[in-house]
Design a protein around this motif. Structure first.
Motif, PDB file in Angstrom:
ATOM      1  N   PRO A  16       0.782  -1.243   0.000  1.00 42.51           N
ATOM      2  CA  PRO A  16       0.000   0.000   0.000  1.00 42.51           C
ATOM      3  C   PRO A  16       0.817   1.299   0.000  1.00 42.51           C
ATOM      4  CG  PRO A  16      -0.107  -1.053   2.155  1.00 42.51           C
ATOM      5  CD  PRO A  16       0.630  -1.993   1.266  1.00 42.51           C
ATOM      6  N   PHE A  17       2.073   1.265   0.489  1.00 41.60           N
ATOM      7  CA  PHE A  17       2.887   2.486   0.561  1.00 41.60           C
ATOM      8  C   PHE A  17       4.271   2.256  -0.049  1.00 41.60           C
ATOM      9  CE2 PHE A  17      -0.157   3.051   4.019  1.00 41.60           C
ATOM     10  CZ  PHE A  17      -0.564   4.374   3.830  1.00 41.60           C
ATOM     11  N   VAL A  18       4.765   3.284  -0.707  1.00 41.03           N
ATOM     12  CA  VAL A  18       6.120   3.254  -1.266  1.00 41.03           C
ATOM     13  C   VAL A  18       6.878   4.473  -0.744  1.00 41.03           C
ATOM     14  CG1 VAL A  18       7.422   3.631  -3.398  1.00 41.03           C
ATOM     15  CG2 VAL A  18       5.649   1.882  -3.328  1.00 41.03           C
ATOM     16  N   ALA A  19       8.129   4.261  -0.305  1.00 41.95           N
ATOM     17  CA  ALA A  19       8.993   5.374   0.135  1.00 41.95           C
ATOM     18  C   ALA A  19      10.039   5.639  -0.954  1.00 41.95           C
ATOM     19  CB  ALA A  19       9.662   5.028   1.456  1.00 41.95           C
ATOM     20  N   ILE A  20      10.110   6.889  -1.393  1.00 44.56           N
ATOM     21  CA  ILE A  20      11.050   7.286  -2.449  1.00 44.56           C
ATOM     22  C   ILE A  20      12.113   8.179  -1.824  1.00 44.56           C
ATOM     23  CG2 ILE A  20      11.276   8.524  -4.647  1.00 44.56           C
ATOM     24  CD1 ILE A  20       8.183   7.802  -5.018  1.00 44.56           C
ATOM     25  N   GLY A  75      15.572  10.114  -2.855  1.00 43.17           N
ATOM     26  CA  GLY A  75      16.581  10.576  -3.805  1.00 43.17           C
ATOM     27  C   GLY A  75      17.482  11.605  -3.129  1.00 43.17           C
ATOM     28  N   GLU A  76      18.265  12.327  -3.934  1.00 42.99           N
ATOM     29  CA  GLU A  76      19.203  13.325  -3.364  1.00 42.99           C
ATOM     30  C   GLU A  76      18.477  14.396  -2.574  1.00 42.99           C
ATOM     31  OE1 GLU A  76      22.119  14.996  -5.908  1.00 42.99           O
ATOM     32  OE2 GLU A  76      22.839  13.041  -6.611  1.00 42.99           O
ATOM     33  N   ASN A  77      17.362  14.914  -3.102  1.00 45.53           N
ATOM     34  CA  ASN A  77      16.614  15.988  -2.407  1.00 45.53           C
ATOM     35  C   ASN A  77      16.113  15.514  -1.046  1.00 45.53           C
ATOM     36  OD1 ASN A  77      17.007  17.638  -4.600  1.00 45.53           O
ATOM     37  ND2 ASN A  77      14.993  17.230  -5.522  1.00 45.53           N
ATOM     38  N   GLU A  78      15.572  14.310  -1.009  1.00 50.31           N
ATOM     39  CA  GLU A  78      15.037  13.770   0.244  1.00 50.31           C
ATOM     40  C   GLU A  78      16.175  13.568   1.257  1.00 50.31           C
ATOM     41  OE1 GLU A  78      12.083  13.229  -2.803  1.00 50.31           O
ATOM     42  OE2 GLU A  78      14.156  12.477  -2.775  1.00 50.31           O
ATOM     43  N   MET A  79      17.306  13.036   0.769  1.00 54.82           N
ATOM     44  CA  MET A  79      18.439  12.802   1.684  1.00 54.82           C
ATOM     45  C   MET A  79      18.945  14.118   2.270  1.00 54.82           C
ATOM     46  SD  MET A  79      20.807   9.692   0.250  1.00 54.82           S
ATOM     47  CE  MET A  79      21.262  10.473  -1.276  1.00 54.82           C
ATOM     48  N   SER A  80      18.988  15.185   1.479  1.00 57.21           N
ATOM     49  CA  SER A  80      19.497  16.475   1.975  1.00 57.21           C
ATOM     50  C   SER A  80      18.621  17.022   3.094  1.00 57.21           C
ATOM     51  CB  SER A  80      19.587  17.494   0.827  1.00 57.21           C
ATOM     52  OG  SER A  80      18.284  17.800   0.336  1.00 57.21           O
ATOM     53  N   GLU A  81      17.343  16.638   3.096  1.00 55.75           N
ATOM     54  CA  GLU A  81      16.428  17.097   4.158  1.00 55.75           C
ATOM     55  C   GLU A  81      16.274  16.054   5.260  1.00 55.75           C
ATOM     56  OE1 GLU A  81      12.881  19.223   3.317  1.00 55.75           O
ATOM     57  OE2 GLU A  81      13.396  19.533   1.202  1.00 55.75           O
ATOM     58  N   GLY A  82      16.911  14.896   5.088  1.00 60.87           N
ATOM     59  CA  GLY A  82      16.817  13.820   6.091  1.00 60.87           C
ATOM     60  C   GLY A  82      15.430  13.217   6.156  1.00 60.87           C
ATOM     61  N   LYS A  83      14.725  13.193   4.997  1.00 63.91           N
ATOM     62  CA  LYS A  83      13.343  12.703   4.962  1.00 63.91           C
ATOM     63  C   LYS A  83      13.153  11.718   3.804  1.00 63.91           C
ATOM     64  CE  LYS A  83      11.283  16.747   7.204  1.00 63.91           C
ATOM     65  NZ  LYS A  83      10.214  17.751   7.155  1.00 63.91           N
ATOM     66  N   ALA A  84      11.912  11.272   3.631  1.00 65.18           N
ATOM     67  CA  ALA A  84      11.559  10.382   2.520  1.00 65.18           C
ATOM     68  C   ALA A  84      10.233  10.838   1.939  1.00 65.18           C
ATOM     69  CB  ALA A  84      11.446   8.941   3.005  1.00 65.18           C
ATOM     70  N   MET A  85      10.035  10.599   0.664  1.00 63.38           N
ATOM     71  CA  MET A  85       8.748  10.888   0.021  1.00 63.38           C
ATOM     72  C   MET A  85       7.870   9.645   0.150  1.00 63.38           C
ATOM     73  SD  MET A  85       7.106  13.296  -1.580  1.00 63.38           S
ATOM     74  CE  MET A  85       8.358  14.387  -2.273  1.00 63.38           C
ATOM     75  N   LEU A  86       6.758   9.788   0.864  1.00 63.04           N
ATOM     76  CA  LEU A  86       5.862   8.649   1.088  1.00 63.04           C
ATOM     77  C   LEU A  86       4.700   8.722   0.110  1.00 63.04           C
ATOM     78  CD1 LEU A  86       5.184   6.163   2.887  1.00 63.04           C
ATOM     79  CD2 LEU A  86       3.784   7.700   4.289  1.00 63.04           C
ATOM     80  N   LYS A  87       4.533   7.662  -0.679  1.00 63.33           N
ATOM     81  CA  LYS A  87       3.447   7.625  -1.666  1.00 63.33           C
ATOM     82  C   LYS A  87       2.407   6.592  -1.266  1.00 63.33           C
ATOM     83  CE  LYS A  87       2.328   7.063  -6.543  1.00 63.33           C
ATOM     84  NZ  LYS A  87       2.814   7.052  -7.921  1.00 63.33           N
ATOM     85  N   ASN A  88       1.142   7.040  -1.207  1.00 64.12           N
ATOM     86  CA  ASN A  88       0.016   6.139  -0.974  1.00 64.12           C
ATOM     87  C   ASN A  88      -0.368   5.542  -2.332  1.00 64.12           C
ATOM     88  OD1 ASN A  88      -2.691   5.117  -0.795  1.00 64.12           O
ATOM     89  ND2 ASN A  88      -2.964   6.261   1.106  1.00 64.12           N
ATOM     90  N   MET A  89      -0.178   4.234  -2.505  1.00 60.47           N
ATOM     91  CA  MET A  89      -0.372   3.605  -3.815  1.00 60.47           C
ATOM     92  C   MET A  89      -1.842   3.537  -4.234  1.00 60.47           C
ATOM     93  SD  MET A  89       2.593   2.869  -5.070  1.00 60.47           S
ATOM     94  CE  MET A  89       2.525   1.472  -6.197  1.00 60.47           C
ATOM     95  N   GLU A  90      -2.739   3.680  -3.273  1.00 59.60           N
ATOM     96  CA  GLU A  90      -4.169   3.632  -3.605  1.00 59.60           C
ATOM     97  C   GLU A  90      -4.657   4.987  -4.097  1.00 59.60           C
ATOM     98  OE1 GLU A  90      -8.362   2.394  -1.455  1.00 59.60           O
ATOM     99  OE2 GLU A  90      -6.504   1.519  -0.677  1.00 59.60           O
ATOM    100  N   THR A  91      -4.251   6.060  -3.399  1.00 55.48           N
ATOM    101  CA  THR A  91      -4.752   7.406  -3.745  1.00 55.48           C
ATOM    102  C   THR A  91      -3.788   8.173  -4.653  1.00 55.48           C
ATOM    103  OG1 THR A  91      -3.709   8.462  -1.826  1.00 55.48           O
ATOM    104  CG2 THR A  91      -5.919   7.519  -1.506  1.00 55.48           C
ATOM    105  N   GLY A  92      -2.528   7.748  -4.654  1.00 52.75           N
ATOM    106  CA  GLY A  92      -1.518   8.468  -5.436  1.00 52.75           C
ATOM    107  C   GLY A  92      -0.941   9.675  -4.710  1.00 52.75           C
ATOM    108  N   GLU A  93      -1.434   9.955  -3.512  1.00 55.86           N
ATOM    109  CA  GLU A  93      -0.977  11.129  -2.734  1.00 55.86           C
ATOM    110  C   GLU A  93       0.473  10.933  -2.261  1.00 55.86           C
ATOM    111  OE1 GLU A  93      -2.177  13.409   1.446  1.00 55.86           O
ATOM    112  OE2 GLU A  93      -3.440  11.780   0.704  1.00 55.86           O
ATOM    113  N   GLN A  94       1.279  12.018  -2.331  1.00 54.23           N
ATOM    114  CA  GLN A  94       2.683  11.958  -1.907  1.00 54.23           C
ATOM    115  C   GLN A  94       2.971  13.049  -0.885  1.00 54.23           C
ATOM    116  OE1 GLN A  94       4.795  10.235  -5.988  1.00 54.23           O
ATOM    117  NE2 GLN A  94       5.376  12.228  -5.252  1.00 54.23           N
ATOM    118  N   ASN A  95       3.759  12.721   0.137  1.00 61.55           N
ATOM    119  CA  ASN A  95       4.139  13.691   1.171  1.00 61.55           C
ATOM    120  C   ASN A  95       5.578  13.466   1.594  1.00 61.55           C
ATOM    121  OD1 ASN A  95       1.594  15.195   1.821  1.00 61.55           O
ATOM    122  ND2 ASN A  95       0.864  13.118   2.243  1.00 61.55           N
TER     123      ASN A  95
END
Length: 453
Positions: free
Chosen positions: A415-419, A421-441
């Protein structure tokens, strides 16, 4: 080209999704057994043939899978015996072991062997496969699971009451609507007695047990075929077709069986079980059903069977009281009562009604996409925290194309994918994608855990 591999007829492979569903069934039943104080045992897949043979009747004995002895088992066999081609006799010479046919006989053997270690009453359960050399057909397999629970060493009818509560609790947890049918072998014996056919009790019970399947006319024809008189069959009709509430049925039986001591004892036992259960607030219907006879002849008291109400299928649970489980192994007088859940039939019912909870069949909850060595190393740090929080998570092992990794997530219903990349690493975070709704945070590890929970 190498021949395509196969498996023996009557056996099955189970996919990851099917195993998740089966484990949901086993775990639910196991949790309820524990709730009522039952303890788990296991016995070997193979038993000595001397333990198994003669316990299931001639037909049952033919369905035992026998295991060939190791070593030079021909050395003890004469040429004359070999040339006789007598399969049964030869098998007895070079097969000393067999696969268990059920869990009941191994349990009886266990009780006798471990009697000095067991505290009675002994409440045991077993969830293990059994094997029968039966003709495979739809819904019938040569290898299948049984989920048995028994109480031995106690005559108390409170055991029957608790087993019915277990049945009610298990099917309530599955959200399967059922009717719990109850009868008593003593009532059936009493009926045979008052119609003057006591010696035909087995023939009578075997025939009336088929009422649902073959109808009243065919049951009567079978009774006549077994040598039961027309007068006795006529007396049997109002009893077989008895209707009304449980209390009304019991009241009628008290009158009908007034001249039968054993019959009245069965009515008394049934009345206690039903009246006690009435105060327990069962979620499912419980019905006194005089046509319920159960095929096995070793039941001596209460007998039970469970039918699903929303699916056309045979019994999905059964059981009863027996007086001499261990007598065949020289330990007389051990009374017991037990039930067995039909895991394979419950599996079919849950599939047909689509009643599996999502969390029971979904495996991985979160997949980390792998963009390369640095990104994977960063993701592994978050992954450790996620798993420590009890979330089922994995990282794609190779830095493959994004499309391939997302297809993997879809194929596994993640149900969830964590992306990362370089931008996310620089902020110490991850992009979380809800595979059902397509929403990303964009989220921290703590926010990611909270979002999935």
């Amino acid at each position: 080209m190498a021949a395509k591999p196969s498996i023996p007829k009557g056996t099955r492979d189970f996919s990851p999704v099917e195993m998740a569903k089966r484990n949901y069934i086993f775990n639910t039943i196991r949790d309820v057994y524990h709730l009522y104080g039952f303890q788990q045992i296991e016995t070997p897949a193979m038993e000595m043939l001397s333990t198994l043979m003669g316990k299931y009747g001639d037909e049952g004995d033919k369905l035992l899978f026998k295991i060939q002895n190791s070593g030079d088992y021909f050395s003890e066999i004469t040429d004359e015996e070999l040339l006789s081609r007598n399969a049964a006799k030869l098998a007895s010479k070079f097969c000393e072991k067999g696969l268990r046919y059920d869990l009941t006989v191994p349990f009886a053997r266990y009780v006798v062997m471990h009697r000095d270690e067991i505290t009675f009453p002994f409440k045991r359960y077993q969830i293990q496969p059994v094997w029968r050399a039966d003709r495979p057909q739809k819904g019938r397999y040569r290898e299948f699971y049984q989920c048995d629970a028994d109480v031995v060493g106690s005559d108390s009818l409170l055991n029957e009451v608790e087993l019915m509560q277990i049945v009610d609790t298990v099917f309530s947890r599955f959200n399967i609507r059922v009717c719990i049918k109850i009868n008593n072998r003593k009532i059936l014996s009493g009926i045979a007695e008052i119609i003057g056919e006591s010696d035909k009790i087995v023939d009578i019970t075997v025939a009336i047990d088929k009422l649902d399947k073959i109808g009243l006319d065919n049951v009567n024809a079978e009774l006549k075929e077994k040598g039961i008189s027309d007068e006795a069959i006529a007396k049997l009709q109002p009893i077989i077709l008895l209707s009304g509430t449980n209390a009304e049925k019991l009241a009628t039986l008290k009158n009908v069986l007034a001249a039968s001591e054993v019959g009245l004892k069965g009515v008394e036992e049934s009345e206690f079980i039903l009246n006690t259960l009435e105060t327990m607030g069962l979620k499912n219907e419980i019905e006194l059903d005089l046509t319920l006879a159960r095929g096995l002849n070793y039941y001596t008291g209460a007998i039970f069977e469970v039918k699903a109400l929303d699916v056309q299928i045979g019994s999905i649970t059964g059981g009863g009281r027996y007086d001499n489980l261990t007598g065949v192994f020289g330990m007389a007088g051990v009374s017991g009562v037990g039930i067995s859940f039909g895991a394979d039939r419950i599996f079919d019912v849950l599939n047909q009604l689509d009643l599996y909870p999502k969390e029971a069949v979904n495996g991985t909850e979160l997949l980390f996409i792998n963009f390369g060595e640095k990104e994977a190393a960063f993701s592994m740090g978050i992954l450790s925290k996620v798993r420590a929080a009890g979330i089922r998570a994995e990282i794609f092992p190779d830095a493959a194309k994004m499309k391939k990794q997302m297809s993997y997530a879809n194929a596994k219903n993640i149900p969830f994918v964590a992306i990362v990349g370089e931008n996310e690493m620089s902020e110490g975070k991850a992009m979380l994608k809800n595979m059902e709704t397509g929403e990303q945070n964009l989220v921290s590890a703590e926010e990611l855990i909270a979002a999935i929970r």
